[in-house]
Design a protein around this motif. Structure first.
Motif, PDB file in Angstrom:
ATOM      1  N   ARG A 212      94.840  -6.728  42.361  1.00  0.00           N
ATOM      2  CA  ARG A 212      94.342  -5.843  43.406  1.00  0.00           C
ATOM      3  C   ARG A 212      92.859  -6.138  43.603  1.00  0.00           C
ATOM      4  NH1 ARG A 212      94.017  -1.034  41.740  1.00  0.00           N
ATOM      5  NH2 ARG A 212      94.603   0.162  43.582  1.00  0.00           N
ATOM      6  N   LEU A 213      92.513  -6.674  44.780  1.00  0.00           N
ATOM      7  CA  LEU A 213      91.123  -6.999  45.098  1.00  0.00           C
ATOM      8  C   LEU A 213      90.563  -5.944  46.048  1.00  0.00           C
ATOM      9  CD1 LEU A 213      91.562 -10.834  45.721  1.00  0.00           C
ATOM     10  CD2 LEU A 213      90.838  -9.682  43.623  1.00  0.00           C
ATOM     11  N   LEU A 214      89.448  -5.345  45.651  1.00  0.00           N
ATOM     12  CA  LEU A 214      88.859  -4.283  46.450  1.00  0.00           C
ATOM     13  C   LEU A 214      88.065  -4.878  47.613  1.00  0.00           C
ATOM     14  CD1 LEU A 214      87.626  -1.940  43.571  1.00  0.00           C
ATOM     15  CD2 LEU A 214      89.863  -2.024  44.694  1.00  0.00           C
ATOM     16  N   LEU A 215      88.362  -4.415  48.806  1.00  0.00           N
ATOM     17  CA  LEU A 215      87.675  -4.885  50.007  1.00  0.00           C
ATOM     18  C   LEU A 215      86.454  -3.997  50.272  1.00  0.00           C
ATOM     19  CD1 LEU A 215      90.805  -5.538  52.241  1.00  0.00           C
ATOM     20  CD2 LEU A 215      89.596  -7.142  50.776  1.00  0.00           C
ATOM     21  N   PRO A 216      85.470  -4.462  51.054  1.00  0.00           N
ATOM     22  CA  PRO A 216      85.484  -5.719  51.827  1.00  0.00           C
ATOM     23  C   PRO A 216      84.910  -6.927  51.093  1.00  0.00           C
ATOM     24  CG  PRO A 216      83.593  -4.412  52.473  1.00  0.00           C
ATOM     25  CD  PRO A 216      84.310  -3.611  51.427  1.00  0.00           C
ATOM     26  N   ASP A 217      84.347  -6.728  49.913  1.00  0.00           N
ATOM     27  CA  ASP A 217      83.664  -7.835  49.247  1.00  0.00           C
ATOM     28  C   ASP A 217      84.514  -8.481  48.146  1.00  0.00           C
ATOM     29  OD1 ASP A 217      83.677  -5.686  47.601  1.00  0.00           O
ATOM     30  OD2 ASP A 217      81.521  -5.640  47.215  1.00  0.00           O
ATOM     31  N   TYR A 218      85.783  -8.083  48.040  1.00  0.00           N
ATOM     32  CA  TYR A 218      86.721  -8.674  47.065  1.00  0.00           C
ATOM     33  C   TYR A 218      86.196  -8.574  45.625  1.00  0.00           C
ATOM     34  CZ  TYR A 218      89.073 -10.622  51.122  1.00  0.00           C
ATOM     35  OH  TYR A 218      89.739 -10.763  52.307  1.00  0.00           O
ATOM     36  N   THR A 219      85.553  -7.475  45.322  1.00  0.00           N
ATOM     37  CA  THR A 219      85.064  -7.278  43.950  1.00  0.00           C
ATOM     38  C   THR A 219      85.986  -6.301  43.225  1.00  0.00           C
ATOM     39  OG1 THR A 219      83.638  -5.470  44.678  1.00  0.00           O
ATOM     40  CG2 THR A 219      82.683  -7.690  44.629  1.00  0.00           C
ATOM     41  N   GLY A 220      85.729  -6.135  41.931  1.00  0.00           N
ATOM     42  CA  GLY A 220      86.495  -5.176  41.159  1.00  0.00           C
ATOM     43  C   GLY A 220      87.958  -5.535  41.039  1.00  0.00           C
ATOM     44  N   GLN A 221      88.231  -6.787  40.662  1.00  0.00           N
ATOM     45  CA  GLN A 221      89.624  -7.215  40.529  1.00  0.00           C
ATOM     46  C   GLN A 221      90.331  -6.422  39.433  1.00  0.00           C
ATOM     47  OE1 GLN A 221      90.881 -11.432  40.774  1.00  0.00           O
ATOM     48  NE2 GLN A 221      91.483 -11.169  38.656  1.00  0.00           N
TER      49      GLN A 221
END
Length: 345
Positions: A212-221
């Motif tokens: 699960r990649l947190l948008l919008p910066d695709y951080t916090g996988q």
């Protein structure tokens, strides 16, 4: 009275477009013979009986066609849409028919299916195919939509295969996920077994992983495991043909005074794999994607893909998966780069 019943029953007969296309294709293959067909009967049959027979015929054809398409659907995804294969052949009905005809004896059901984990309800069994030394497993995985989150699912390299109460050694795992029209994924895995299975019943434990990649910066996988267990019965074992060879597979590296080698001693062929046995030299040969193939008696070249890397080893075995299953008895040669090795019984 019978005529009205006949018309009424015939009006309820429905034929799928795929069934109609298949009939038209078969008819087109034999135009001359079709024109010469004549019908001779000794007595007049009731039109009601004819209608009933027609309904049964269409019903049976529809059932077989639907079953075949359902069975071959995931096979096409496994063999034509994998990470190593990008082919338009999977859309060809003739390809699908041939694929099913080669594999139908080796298709297995996934039984006693259990899933544990946060997203366990998202995965369901599809099927398996095995020739006794190679095992493909197919699963369906649904990714739930979640705001500001992009999700992926992949196979996690945690697995165990049990046969006859003993752990089966494997030489590796490969697989991929294929997006379906309904938004779910067909997830498949190929297990390469070191030794042929000794028992019909096989127990598999494996893990899927949802990212699960947190948008919008695709951080916090964030990742969640889903542990699966199931059994499958391998009732058919494919023919396995071995050839003793004495060939040096080599390639000159342009611009360098370097030659890469592999000393081939044995080639083993089955319906789903090719095993190349021999010694790797100090500069091992590179079995690049798109440069390896088996050649059939009709001259067709079917690509093969190396499952694992190669190192400088003696008495090593390299495992190749076919772009599609094939009857090993039809293979007359193998090809590595520009080098062709004929096979003699």
């Amino acid at each position: 009275m019978e005529k009205d019943i006949f018309r009424n029953m015939m009006g309820h007969i429905k034929m799928s477009s795929s069934c109609e296309q298949e009939i038209l294709r078969k008819a087109a293959e034999f135009p001359e013979q079709t024109e010469k067909i004549t019908m001779k009967t000794r007595k007049k049959h009731s039109p009601v009986l004819v209608a009933i027979a027609a309904c049964l015929c269409v019903a049976l054809v529809g059932t077989v066609t639907a079953s075949a398409l359902q069975d071959t659907g995931w096979l096409v995804d496994v063999f034509s849409s994998g990470r190593y294969i990008r082919s338009e052949a999977g859309k060809d009905p003739l390809y699908q028919e041939e694929l099913y005809s080669v594999t139908e004896e080796y298709i297995c059901e996934l039984q006693n299916f259990k899933a544990e984990g946060k997203y366990a309800a998202n995965v369901t069994p599809v099927g398996a195919i095995s020739d006794g030394q190679t095992l493909y497993v197919a699963l369906r995985y649904v990714l739930e939509e979640e705001e500001n989150v992009e999700k992926h699912v992949s196979i996690w390299h945690e697995y165990e295969i049990i046969c006859g109460n003993e752990r089966v050694e494997t030489s590796g795992l490969c697989g991929d996920r294929v997006l379906q029209e309904d938004g779910s994924f067909l997830v498949w895995a190929q297990f390469r077994l070191e030794q042929p299975l000794i028992d019909e019943k096989v127990q598999v434990e494996m893990t899927l992983y949802e990212y699960r990649l947190l948008l919008p910066d695709y951080t916090g996988q964030i990742g969640e495991k889903c542990t699966l267990s199931f059994t499958t019965e391998v009732t058919q074992r494919a023919k396995s043909i071995s050839y003793a060879v004495d060939e040096t597979i080599l390639r000159e590296i342009e611009g360098l005074s370097l030659t890469k080698y592999f000393f081939a001693e044995q080639i083993e062929l089955s319906a789903l794999y090719m095993k190349l046995c021999g010694d790797a030299g100090a500069n091992p040969y590179s079995f690049d994607i798109g440069s390896n193939a088996v050649i059939t008696e009709d001259g067709e070249e079917i690509e093969c893909y190396l499952g694992d890397g190669i190192t400088s080893l003696q008495n090593t075995s390299l495992f190749f998966r076919y772009a599609r299953p094939i009857d090993p008895e039809t293979i007359v040669a193998v090809k590595f780069g520009d080098q062709v090795i004929p096979l003699d019984q």
